[in-house]
Design a protein around this motif. Structure first.
Motif, short mmCIF file in Angstrom:
data_model
loop_
_atom_site.label_atom_id
_atom_site.label_comp_id
_atom_site.label_asym_id
_atom_site.label_seq_id
_atom_site.Cartn_x
_atom_site.Cartn_y
_atom_site.Cartn_z
N ASN A 94 0.80 -1.22 0.00
CA ASN A 94 0.00 0.00 0.00
C ASN A 94 0.83 1.26 0.00
OD1 ASN A 94 -2.66 -0.35 -0.22
ND2 ASN A 94 -3.10 -0.42 1.96
N TYR A 100 4.59 -1.50 -2.97
CA TYR A 100 3.31 -1.16 -3.57
C TYR A 100 3.03 -2.06 -4.76
CZ TYR A 100 0.28 1.34 -6.75
OH TYR A 100 -0.71 1.65 -7.63
N TYR A 132 6.35 -13.27 -1.53
CA TYR A 132 5.92 -12.04 -0.85
C TYR A 132 4.63 -12.29 -0.10
CZ TYR A 132 9.34 -9.47 -3.61
OH TYR A 132 10.50 -9.01 -4.17
N ARG A 133 4.61 -11.87 1.12
CA ARG A 133 3.36 -11.93 1.88
C ARG A 133 2.99 -10.51 2.26
NH1 ARG A 133 3.60 -17.77 4.48
NH2 ARG A 133 3.34 -18.72 2.44
N ALA A 134 1.86 -10.08 1.72
CA ALA A 134 1.40 -8.74 2.07
C ALA A 134 0.77 -8.82 3.45
CB ALA A 134 0.37 -8.27 1.06
N PRO A 136 -0.76 -6.94 6.84
CA PRO A 136 -1.24 -5.69 7.42
C PRO A 136 -0.33 -5.26 8.58
CG PRO A 136 -2.98 -7.33 7.36
CD PRO A 136 -1.73 -8.02 6.99
N LEU A 234 -2.46 8.01 4.05
CA LEU A 234 -2.84 8.36 2.67
C LEU A 234 -4.21 9.06 2.62
CD1 LEU A 234 -1.87 8.23 -0.22
CD2 LEU A 234 -2.83 5.94 -0.42
N GLN A 261 2.29 11.15 -5.76
CA GLN A 261 0.98 10.92 -6.38
C GLN A 261 0.25 12.21 -6.70
OE1 GLN A 261 -1.35 7.59 -4.60
NE2 GLN A 261 0.28 7.58 -3.10
N LEU B 116 -11.50 -3.16 -7.85
CA LEU B 116 -10.62 -4.29 -7.58
C LEU B 116 -10.14 -4.96 -8.86
CD1 LEU B 116 -11.94 -6.41 -4.61
CD2 LEU B 116 -9.81 -5.15 -4.80
N ALA B 117 -10.98 -4.89 -9.89
CA ALA B 117 -10.64 -5.59 -11.12
C ALA B 117 -9.43 -4.96 -11.80
CB ALA B 117 -11.83 -5.60 -12.06
N PRO B 183 -2.09 4.43 -5.55
CA PRO B 183 -2.85 3.91 -4.41
C PRO B 183 -3.82 4.95 -3.84
CG PRO B 183 -0.53 4.14 -3.85
CD PRO B 183 -0.65 4.42 -5.30
N VAL B 317 -9.17 -3.82 -1.11
CA VAL B 317 -8.73 -2.51 -1.58
C VAL B 317 -7.83 -1.87 -0.54
CG1 VAL B 317 -9.47 -0.16 -2.15
CG2 VAL B 317 -10.74 -2.11 -3.05
N ALA B 318 -8.25 -1.95 0.72
CA ALA B 318 -7.52 -1.27 1.80
C ALA B 318 -6.25 -2.03 2.17
CB ALA B 318 -8.42 -1.13 3.02
N ARG B 319 -6.24 -3.33 1.96
CA ARG B 319 -5.06 -4.15 2.26
C ARG B 319 -4.50 -3.87 3.64
NH1 ARG B 319 -2.77 -1.83 -3.26
NH2 ARG B 319 -3.76 -3.19 -4.75
N GLY B 320 -5.37 -3.91 4.61
CA GLY B 320 -4.91 -3.76 5.99
C GLY B 320 -4.59 -2.33 6.40
N ASP B 330 -8.89 -5.97 11.02
CA ASP B 330 -9.14 -5.12 9.86
C ASP B 330 -10.56 -4.58 9.97
OD1 ASP B 330 -8.04 -4.70 6.82
OD2 ASP B 330 -10.23 -4.77 6.93
N ASP B 385 -5.27 -14.53 1.66
CA ASP B 385 -4.72 -13.17 1.69
C ASP B 385 -3.76 -13.01 2.87
OD1 ASP B 385 -4.37 -10.59 0.86
OD2 ASP B 385 -6.06 -9.81 2.01
N ASN B 387 -2.03 -15.15 4.22
CA ASN B 387 -0.79 -15.87 3.96
C ASN B 387 0.06 -15.18 2.91
OD1 ASN B 387 -1.08 -17.86 5.85
ND2 ASN B 387 -2.27 -19.18 4.49
N GLY B 388 -0.42 -14.03 2.44
CA GLY B 388 0.40 -13.25 1.52
C GLY B 388 0.09 -13.46 0.05
N TYR B 390 -1.94 -12.41 -2.32
CA TYR B 390 -2.96 -11.41 -2.62
C TYR B 390 -3.70 -11.75 -3.91
CZ TYR B 390 -5.13 -6.93 -3.59
OH TYR B 390 -6.03 -5.95 -3.86
N ASP B 391 -2.94 -12.15 -4.92
CA ASP B 391 -3.58 -12.48 -6.20
C ASP B 391 -4.57 -13.62 -6.04
OD1 ASP B 391 -2.69 -10.58 -7.84
OD2 ASP B 391 -1.09 -11.75 -8.78
N LEU B 394 -7.61 -12.32 -4.41
CA LEU B 394 -8.37 -11.50 -5.35
C LEU B 394 -9.23 -12.38 -6.25
CD1 LEU B 394 -8.64 -8.51 -6.06
CD2 LEU B 394 -6.90 -8.81 -7.80
#
Lengths: 332, 467
Positions: A94, A100, A132-134, A136, A234, A261, B116-117, B183, B317-320, B330, B385, B387-388, B390-391, B394
């Motif tokens: 993010n 990002y 990669y683990r995103a 929070p 943000l 941005q 999101l798309a 973002p 969208v917010a991703r944490g 969250d 998600d 676990n990382g 993201y795709d 999604l």
């Protein structure tokens, strides 16, 4: 929130007891050190336990950035990573210019990600050998402690509270709180020009605490009709663009991401606090920490041509001007 | 026919002569005698002779029967008007308000899905958003035309009209930034969602509640028993019974045709009034319990499913980026959980209301099953998600197959089907209710006039015997 002032009080008392050692800690105390849960992205993490860590820490933690000496040798942790063939890294997706997910390429990019690739290159010989683990903000420490990730590279501030929970590499970036405002604004920094201006901060952030201590007459508290503290830094840029606030106070590293941005805003004045970002691992994985510190030694090497400076120029230089090099590593 | 009135006008004259006796008694007090006391005196005088008494009885009965008809007609037109309001005014307005509410929530959900798309929004999602905004705008204009602008509903409509363009502006900013890969777009989308959930949706909910309240008021006024009409009817019938019994005792004649006709007419009106209104009442009650109340529950369930879906999207969208106040969860995930719970509770309630109505129950059951699967898939997607991946998450949320989006679409379609069914149930029952009262006001009026005429004829027959 209620615990904050109490901590501050304790910080003051212990600070005076160790006055000589802790002059800096007392003056900057509430902002730079005892802001236990605060982070780059402005979301507070950790609970009561973390906060209490700070009060106990204050007396014996003077140099949280000092890390283990670098070494390129292997160890049990590195062997395991090599066996797995992939380095599992907790990152942010993010933070523009740091970590990002580019929606066009669907891949992660930024200053933090470049560093991750350098570490993977060093340990596994392949910059792409990374899962990669995103994660929070609030999951970072848990992810490390529960071995969900090998390392976290995620604008994570090194501080006294946190070194009790995770191990840090040497600092790879020096950040600080700074003011962000539109280019034509009369605001020139964290000073009297903020008088009467509406300022946005992230809820519970260092920036908010700093304004609470000394606001220069800035209007930054929420009122019934106007919300000036937001969940994420943000969100402040949104408020700035739609004219609800006149300026933003946040971590300059992330403010640079905001400025990138919106070409109509810029960082004003100088940072008025000092924070260091480090790579976090689980406590006890000393071989990995030493290895990362070695990677950082190489990353910083070569002055202007260093990989660090390259990454800086790629991601940050246009909005976070005037940085001539990485912070000097400290070892213990 | 014209005779009885003329005779009755002349008749009191001879009786009047015997009247002066009480007059002097009253004389000392008021110098000027009122028309009222003069009238009572006359009446008192008339009551001393049989023809006089008959005239009084006849007049009273005729007045009672006419009054009965008038009251019945009046009350039923009132109930009928209220029933008509239920069918053709307040229920459509309530349905429109529900539609405004739904369109707004749906627009928010579609905006988040499209976002999101990626930079290029799928055309169908964009079309859905556009349609939602257009529907909301159109119905707001319609609602405004039917609402007093100073009323509560009027104020909500004004607020909605003020906020809707602001909301769409924020969405456009979110899209523009997202298109550039910034973002900041996500931050705008979250801000827009916040405006939607804290300003627009509460106003739309208030409007919906107010319109539904108005509908229930119309129901209530349509369902009030015509007490007054029934009471007057019973008194009129009592009067007729008394007159006939009196006539029978005095003349030994069993039937006085005029009075019998008046009795029959009054009895028919009374019966029609009671049965007609009872039928209307029961139809309206059916439309209320089986139609409107199910509609309310289903509409609420639908809003909850829409909100849950929007929050599910916003979690990605917010991703944490936004956490709950205590920092442990969250925010969007927490909101999703709460709304999902409300959705399931709502569907359980809807099942209870649709009991015994298979066509109504089936879609509700389907919605509940889909919601269960949705929850299961959601938990899995969240784990992916966390676990990382993201795709992977999604895809599990907005993918075409085996995604939570698929479940959401099923829930939404099933609830729509249930709503359509209940709307039909409502319309049929409510129209039956309204139609049960058709003709009653005119019928009551005509019959009452006939009855009064019958009573007059019957009495004048008896009177003519004294000539």
């Amino acid at each position: 929130m209620a615990k904050k002032p109490r901590l501050r009080g304790w910080g003051g008392v212990t600070g005076m007891a160790a006055a000589c050692v802790l002059t800096a800690a007392v003056t900057l105390g509430p902002i730079a050190y005892s802001s236990g849960g605060e982070d780059g992205d402005g979301a507070r993490i950790g609970g009561q336990g973390v906060g209490q860590g700070v009060t106990v820490q204050a007396a014996d933690c003077t140099d949280p950035e000092a890390s283990l000496t670098p070494s390129s040798g292997d160890g049990p942790t590195i062997d395991k990573i090599k066996q797995a063939g992939k380095l599992v890294v907790g990152v942010d997706q993010n933070s523009y210019r740091w970590g990002y997910r580019n929606p066009a390429t669907r891949s992660l990019e930024g200053f933090d990600i470049d560093l991750v690739r350098a570490i993977a290159q060093n340990i596994l010989g392949d910059p792409d050998a990374v899962i990669y683990r995103a994660i929070p903000t609030n999951q970072r420490i848990e992810a490390i402690q529960k071995d969900k990730v090998d390392i976290v590279v995620r604008t994570m501030t090194i501080n006294c509270a946190r070194i009790k929970q995770v191990a840090f590499s040497t600092a790879y970036f020096q950040a600080g709180q700074q003011v962000l405002a539109p280019k034509g604004s009369p605001i020139t920094g964290y000073n009297d020009t903020l008088k009467g201006k509406k300022v946005c901060t992230a809820t519970g952030s260092t920036a908010y605490d700093a304004l609470k201590q000394k606001s220069f007459g800035a209007v930054f508290e929420d009122t019934a009709s106007a919300k000036r503290t937001v969940p994420n830094q943000l969100d402040c840029l949104v408020r700035l663009q739609i004219g609800e606030v006149d300026a933003v106070v946040t971590d300059n590293a992330l403010a640079a991401g905001q400025a990138a941005q919106d070409p109509a805003v810029e960082l004003k004045g100088d940072p008025f606090t000092t924070e260091y970002y480090g790579v976090a691992t689980k406590i006890g994985k000393d071989d990995l920490v030493r290895r990362i510190n070695q990677v950082l030694v190489d990353y910083r090497a070569d002055g202007k041509k260093s990989k660090w400076m390259q990454a800086y120029r790629t991601w940050l230089a246009s909005d976070l001007k005037g940085i001539s090099g990485p912070p000097v590593p400290k070892y213990r | 026919m014209a005779h009885p009135p003329t005779t009755s006008a002349e008749a009191p004259a001879p009786v009047q002569t015997s009247a002066p006796a009480p007059a002097p008694v009253l004389a000392p007090a008021p110098a000027r005698r009122s028309a009222w006391s003069e009238g009572t005196d006359r009446l008192r005088a008339a009551a001393t002779t049989e023809p006089g008494r008959l005239r009084i009885i006849g007049a009273v009965i005729a007045v009672l029967v006419v009054a009965f008809g008038a009251v019945a007609a009046f009350e039923i037109s009132d109930r009928s008007a209220a029933a008509d309001d239920v069918v053709s005014r307040s229920q459509p307005l309530s349905a429109d308000a529900a539609n405004i509410y739904r369109s707004l929530a749906d627009a928010d959900t579609a905006a988040a899905s499209g976002f999101l798309a990626g930079a290029i929004e799928p055309a169908d999602v964009q079309a859905r958003y556009d349609k939602d905004i257009a529907t909301a705008s159109r119905l707001l204009v319609k609602a405004a035309a039917n609402t007093d602008s100073s009323s509560d509903s009027g104020q909500q409509i004004a607020q909605l009209n003020e906020w809707l363009p602001r909301y769409t502006g924020l969405i456009e900013r979110a899209r523009a930034n997202n298109r550039q890969g910034l973002p900041l777009g996500g931050a705008y989308l979250r801000y827009a969602n916040q405006q939607m959930t804290t300003q627009l949706l509460p106003a739309a909910e208030k409007l919906y509640d107010a319109e539904t309240g108005r509908l229930y008021e119309d129901y209530d006024s349509a369902e009030i028993w015509p007490y007054f009409g029934i009471a007057v009817g019973v008194i009129a019938l009592g009067g007729l019974f008394y007159a006939q019994r009196r006539s029978y005792l005095r003349t030994n004649r069993v039937f006085n045709h005029g009075l019998v006709a008046a009795t029959v007419a009054s009895a028919v009106v009374l019966l029609w009034l009671g049965v007609g209104h009872a039928v209307a009442r029961s139809d309206l009650a059916t439309s209320r319990t089986h139609g409107q109340e199910s509609l309310k529950v289903l509409n609420d369930a639908r809003i909850n499913s829409l909100k849950a879906r929007a929050n599910e999207n916003l979690t990605l969208v917010a991703r944490g980026a936004v956490l709950t106040k205590d920092g442990t969860q969250d925010q969007y995930e927490a909101d999703y959980g709460g709304e999902m719970k409300s959705l399931l509770a709502g569907l359980t309630q809807a099942k209870g209301l649709a009991k015994g109505d298979k066509a109504g129950l089936d879609p509700v059951n389907l919605a509940a099953t889909s919601a269960d699967i949705w929850q299961g898939r959601h938990t899995k997607a969240r784990r992916t998600d966390d676990n990382g991946d993201y795709d992977g998450a999604l895809t599990a949320v907005i993918g075409a197959k085996n995604s939570t989006g698929e479940c959401f679409d099923q829930v939404d379609a099933a609830i729509q089907k249930a709503i359509d069914h209940e709307q039909k149930q409502f319309t049929t029952a409510a129209q039956d209710g309204r139609d049960a009262l058709t003709g009653l006001p005119i019928g009551a009026a005509v019959l009452a006039v006939l009855g009064a005429a019958g009573a007059a004829v019957g009495i004048s027959r008896r009177l003519s015997e004294y000539r």
